[in-house]
Scaffold this active site. Structure first.
Site, PDB file in Angstrom:
ATOM      1  N   CYS A  71      37.811  68.539  24.234  1.00  0.00           N
ATOM      2  CA  CYS A  71      39.107  68.818  24.915  1.00  0.00           C
ATOM      3  C   CYS A  71      39.444  67.529  25.802  1.00  0.00           C
ATOM      4  O   CYS A  71      38.547  67.024  26.776  1.00  0.00           O
ATOM      5  CB  CYS A  71      39.097  69.973  25.907  1.00  0.00           C
ATOM      6  SG  CYS A  71      40.720  69.959  26.930  1.00  0.00           S
TER       7      CYS A  71
ATOM      8  N   CYS B  28      39.424  68.285  29.852  1.00  0.00           N
ATOM      9  CA  CYS B  28      38.456  68.794  30.524  1.00  0.00           C
ATOM     10  C   CYS B  28      37.457  67.612  31.344  1.00  0.00           C
ATOM     11  O   CYS B  28      37.578  66.581  30.998  1.00  0.00           O
ATOM     12  CB  CYS B  28      37.354  69.332  29.639  1.00  0.00           C
ATOM     13  SG  CYS B  28      37.726  70.994  29.061  1.00  0.00           S
TER      14      CYS B  28
ATOM     15  N   HIS C   6      38.642  74.931  31.283  1.00  0.00           N
ATOM     16  CA  HIS C   6      39.251  75.013  30.141  1.00  0.00           C
ATOM     17  C   HIS C   6      40.168  76.242  29.891  1.00  0.00           C
ATOM     18  O   HIS C   6      40.895  76.237  28.949  1.00  0.00           O
ATOM     19  CB  HIS C   6      38.475  74.713  28.882  1.00  0.00           C
ATOM     20  CG  HIS C   6      39.094  74.412  27.596  1.00  0.00           C
ATOM     21  ND1 HIS C   6      39.879  73.496  27.345  1.00  0.00           N
ATOM     22  CD2 HIS C   6      39.033  75.230  26.553  1.00  0.00           C
ATOM     23  CE1 HIS C   6      40.204  73.314  25.975  1.00  0.00           C
ATOM     24  NE2 HIS C   6      39.643  74.440  25.571  1.00  0.00           N
TER      25      HIS C   6
ATOM     26  N   ASN D 139      54.750  73.496  29.377  1.00  0.00           N
ATOM     27  CA  ASN D 139      54.773  74.413  28.057  1.00  0.00           C
ATOM     28  C   ASN D 139      53.525  75.027  27.858  1.00  0.00           C
ATOM     29  O   ASN D 139      52.288  74.587  27.601  1.00  0.00           O
ATOM     30  CB  ASN D 139      54.897  73.309  26.877  1.00  0.00           C
ATOM     31  CG  ASN D 139      56.344  72.476  26.929  1.00  0.00           C
ATOM     32  OD1 ASN D 139      57.437  73.110  27.309  1.00  0.00           O
ATOM     33  ND2 ASN D 139      56.352  71.343  26.565  1.00  0.00           N
TER      34      ASN D 139
ATOM     35  N   SER E 296      50.119  71.558  22.491  1.00  0.00           N
ATOM     36  CA  SER E 296      49.106  71.178  21.705  1.00  0.00           C
ATOM     37  C   SER E 296      47.745  71.284  22.108  1.00  0.00           C
ATOM     38  O   SER E 296      46.627  70.929  21.549  1.00  0.00           O
ATOM     39  CB  SER E 296      49.404  69.626  21.072  1.00  0.00           C
ATOM     40  OG  SER E 296      49.503  68.670  21.996  1.00  0.00           O
TER      41      SER E 296
ATOM     42  N   HIS F 220      43.872  73.682  27.404  1.00  0.00           N
ATOM     43  CA  HIS F 220      43.711  73.518  28.580  1.00  0.00           C
ATOM     44  C   HIS F 220      44.794  73.713  29.454  1.00  0.00           C
ATOM     45  O   HIS F 220      45.691  72.778  29.366  1.00  0.00           O
ATOM     46  CB  HIS F 220      42.948  72.328  28.590  1.00  0.00           C
ATOM     47  CG  HIS F 220      42.081  72.128  29.933  1.00  0.00           C
ATOM     48  ND1 HIS F 220      40.827  71.751  30.032  1.00  0.00           N
ATOM     49  CD2 HIS F 220      42.578  72.106  31.381  1.00  0.00           C
ATOM     50  CE1 HIS F 220      40.443  71.458  31.134  1.00  0.00           C
ATOM     51  NE2 HIS F 220      41.540  71.991  31.993  1.00  0.00           N
TER      52      HIS F 220
ATOM     53  N   HIS G   8      47.744  73.059  31.775  1.00  0.00           N
ATOM     54  CA  HIS G   8      48.188  71.775  32.039  1.00  0.00           C
ATOM     55  C   HIS G   8      49.792  71.843  32.087  1.00  0.00           C
ATOM     56  O   HIS G   8      50.544  72.674  31.347  1.00  0.00           O
ATOM     57  CB  HIS G   8      47.689  70.544  31.527  1.00  0.00           C
ATOM     58  CG  HIS G   8      48.446  70.644  30.067  1.00  0.00           C
ATOM     59  ND1 HIS G   8      47.847  71.466  28.841  1.00  0.00           N
ATOM     60  CD2 HIS G   8      49.253  69.655  29.688  1.00  0.00           C
ATOM     61  CE1 HIS G   8      48.496  70.984  27.756  1.00  0.00           C
ATOM     62  NE2 HIS G   8      49.484  70.127  27.942  1.00  0.00           N
TER      63      HIS G   8
ATOM     64  N   GLN H  34      53.386  69.241  32.914  1.00  0.00           N
ATOM     65  CA  GLN H  34      54.020  68.012  32.995  1.00  0.00           C
ATOM     66  C   GLN H  34      54.854  67.284  33.741  1.00  0.00           C
ATOM     67  O   GLN H  34      55.538  68.384  34.550  1.00  0.00           O
ATOM     68  CB  GLN H  34      54.485  67.414  31.426  1.00  0.00           C
ATOM     69  CG  GLN H  34      53.546  67.740  30.159  1.00  0.00           C
ATOM     70  CD  GLN H  34      54.019  67.341  28.842  1.00  0.00           C
ATOM     71  OE1 GLN H  34      54.491  66.081  28.850  1.00  0.00           O
ATOM     72  NE2 GLN H  34      54.146  67.850  27.925  1.00  0.00           N
TER      73      GLN H  34
HETATM   74  O1  LIG Z   1      54.235  66.384  25.505  1.00  0.00           O
HETATM   75  P1  LIG Z   1      53.625  67.500  24.315  1.00  0.00           P
HETATM   76  O2  LIG Z   1      53.017  68.689  25.047  1.00  0.00           O
HETATM   77  O3  LIG Z   1      52.699  66.541  23.451  1.00  0.00           O
HETATM   78  O4  LIG Z   1      54.723  68.002  23.555  1.00  0.00           O
HETATM   79  C1  LIG Z   1      55.540  69.210  23.778  1.00  0.00           C
HETATM   80  O5  LIG Z   1      56.296  68.761  25.065  1.00  0.00           O
HETATM   81  C2  LIG Z   1      57.444  68.053  25.127  1.00  0.00           C
HETATM   82  C3  LIG Z   1      58.050  68.073  26.288  1.00  0.00           C
HETATM   83  O6  LIG Z   1      58.727  69.345  26.421  1.00  0.00           O
HETATM   84  C4  LIG Z   1      58.213  68.011  23.822  1.00  0.00           C
HETATM   85  O7  LIG Z   1      59.101  66.770  23.654  1.00  0.00           O
HETATM   86  C5  LIG Z   1      57.520  68.239  22.413  1.00  0.00           C
HETATM   87  O8  LIG Z   1      58.323  68.519  21.324  1.00  0.00           O
HETATM   88  C6  LIG Z   1      56.489  69.390  22.620  1.00  0.00           C
HETATM   89  O9  LIG Z   1      55.525  69.315  21.614  1.00  0.00           O
END
Ligand SMILES: O=P(O)(O)O[C@H]1O[C@H](CO)[C@@H](O)[C@H](O)[C@H]1O
Ligand SMILES: O=P(O)(O)O[C@H]1O[C@H](CO)[C@@H](O)[C@H](O)[C@H]1O
Lengths: 384, 384
Positions: free
Chosen positions: A52, A55, A121, A186, A194, A197, A199, A201
């Protein structure tokens, strides 16, 4: 309430915060489902995964090595959607031609961060105690402060903050004064995440994005029309009295399914008092926010006994905003979860919703009732 | 064009048709993907499936038996989101209370139809010739006409139409005059479609839904500002000249990736001349529309050699609209497909997109170039 008929008939509700309508079709939840089923997410992840990139002590895509961190860990996104430096763009001058009238673009710069919620994780927000969530709120607050315009009406509140500081070499002061900071998470592969873990943004841009800008317009209109009253203060007060859409509340926040919710189990956490941004909260209030986040995410997981996917994020004052923009802003968090009927059957906002208007099946009141009923211990802990 | 720098930098583009911005981050397409992968859809379906409730002569959920049909077949949706009859709803009178100020709802009635595109269980729009698509366009036109207000400025055009009539006992004249008809198709399980038999939907409501209402506002503003000019007529003219976002065009329509597209391979089909609704087209123009639909859907399938999922639908004049609303309306079709990089990797419009603003990775110009390049025969036919 004479409105109980709304449990049985198709109707539209008006989202005062966005100024837009949504269609509610309560009877429609009964239709059989033969379409796509989600995979319920694996619930047994290790505490540490050597593969990961989030981590502690592991190496990321760009070659840098994560520190051995204790609470949160913040770094600049290796695949940022906006960057601090790029070629300059000077759109062609408006010359009355069709092209300059119809094709409008503007450059956007900024800075994107990733924040690991903890070294573990597998420790999601739903697994955490409020005390464990507080450092995340403090980190969000620190990042917000780091990017806040020194001319902001919020600068004073930010300067007076007494919380543990970010202490990371790689979080340099940004190169420029940005306009807005969007903090979000997300969760789950269904929501485009994806890496499991836990997290979030943070995208910080020179632009004031559509959603908070749309909300600002509505908040400002309400304040003007109602002699200085704040829409979300009035709304939290009303919902706290009406109770039927409430999921959880404490001294500082109301949390529930908004009257105008689009997603089946959408939730909004709203500050009862007028708070413009994260920096307006004191220790007690951050604790109350942590409690709300814990209560909502735990109920989400309990509802279908699964790792409940969602996108969540907060709206608050712009980093660099006019007095009016900052004063109208009111701190709140949106949770947008896609599941509808079980861990595997989601709601699709597709054809009609994309081309006509958002549509929901169960009513917000039914959703709130179900979420209220599944408080208590996290189902995974009971299984242990 | 000085704007080629937009292939390399992050920027926002303004959607003139909706009055909203989207974020474009071209460099971001390079990030690796470890998240959710879609299942490429099965391409080998039988021509007839005894279990399918949309195939000719089969029995539906409500017990009625489908006829043995030749072209299209229309029936009232067994799980309609809106219905013709329901209990009456009289919202409480506005009394200045918080509740009546903040909680606004209105009843919606209407009628929802399903339209099978053909008797064949596997014949998608991409598999059809333009000549085979024409009956679908005629059926849409007939349904629109059946619901059109006799007072509409379009009534004359509708009366003059010379196309084969709907001849189905179960398509009774609606009970009431509805306001808007939304025609759309969800294709593929990714887009919430639960039956692979090619079909579309038609939702007809007392409400003027958000999306066309938002577009109307913009169309009307443009017309006012530009001394009677129509935004989409000007836009189709410009794009047809600029070429870089064009995917296909013929005498009647321009089809391409809009300058402000949100979805990676989003496409809009726009009438070059001012056409208010389906009833404004003659035989030749319906043929040209069928050709555009065939060209776009076939390229979609060719792009990743898969059954390309999408939601598509048309915007046109309200069934019951003011002179101004009807005159400002301009017929166009939107295709919103989710795939980004392959048959299995889609774009998620999630956290930032839901809370901040829509975001795309490849530019509209790059997308159009790729779609232009994959015309020609349908890949499935070449494999035969
Ligand atoms: O940034 P990540 O987690 O790779 O990507 C994810 O979040 C982003 C922000 O909402 C989006 O634009 C992507 O389509 C989504 O797959
Ligand atoms: O009507 P269907 O095909 O069963 O359902 C699909 O299309 C509808 C209209 O876009 C959506 O509301 C549903 O979420 C989706 O699953």
């Amino acid at each position: 309430m004479a409105d109980h008929i709304l449990n049985d008939i198709s109707h539209r509700r008006f989202n005062l915060l966005r100024g837009s309508w949504i269609l509610v079709s309560p009877h429609r939840n009964k239709r059989p489902w033969q379409g796509l089923q989600e995979k319920p997410s694996k619930t047994t992840l290790p505490d540490y995964d050597p593969e990961c990139y989030l981590c502690p002590s592991n190496t990321r895509a760009n070659g840098s090595k994560n520190p051995k961190f204790d609470n949160t860990f913040v770094f600049v996104n290796d695949y940022s959607a906006v960057k601090e430096e790029q070629q300059e763009y000077n759109p062609e001058q408006k010359d009355g031609s069709l092209a300059t009238r119809l094709l409008r673009a503007e450059a956007v710069t900024g800075k994107c961060y990733v924040i690991c919620f903890s070294p573990s994780h597998h420790l999601t927000l739903a697994d955490m105690t409020p005390a464990e969530i507080i450092p995340i709120i403090e980190t969000w607050t620190n990042l917000y402060t780091l990017h806040l315009s020194p001319k902001s009406p919020l600068a004073e509140a930010a300067a007076a903050l007494k919380i543990p500081q970010l202490n990371q070499d790689d979080i340099a002061k940004p190169n420029a004064q940005y306009r807005y900071m969007q903090i979000f998470e997300n969760k789950g592969t269904t929501m485009g995440c994806s890496n499991p873990h836990p997290h979030g943004q943070i995208w910080t841009t020179t632009s004031f994005p559509e959603e908070p800008a749309t909300e600002f317009h509505q908040l400002s209109k309400y304040r003007e029309e109602q002699g200085g009253a704040h829409l979300l203060v009035d709304y939290a007060k009303l919902e706290s009295k009406e109770k039927e859409r409430t999921v959880f509340e404490n001294g500082t926040f109301w949390a529930g399914v908004p009257y105008w919710a689009v997603w089946p189990f959408e939730v909004m956490i709203v500050s009862r008092q007028h708070k413009r941004a994260l920096v307006d909260f004191n220790d007690k209030e951050r604790g109350d926010l942590a409690e709300c986040i814990a209560e909502i995410t735990r109920r989400y997981d309990n509802l279908f006994e699964t790792q409940f996917p969602y996108s969540m994020g907060m709206h608050q004052a712009p980093l660099d905003g006019s007095e009016e923009e900052v004063e109208c802003s009111h701190f709140h968090i949106h949770f947008y979860p896609p599941l509808l009927r079980s861990a595997t059957v989601r709601k699709f906002q597709v054809g009609y919703e994309m081309l006509g208007e958002p549509q929901r099946d169960i009513t917000p009141e039914q959703a709130a009732e179900r979420l209220r009923a599944c408080g208590g211990e996290l189902y995974r802990r009971k299984l242990d």
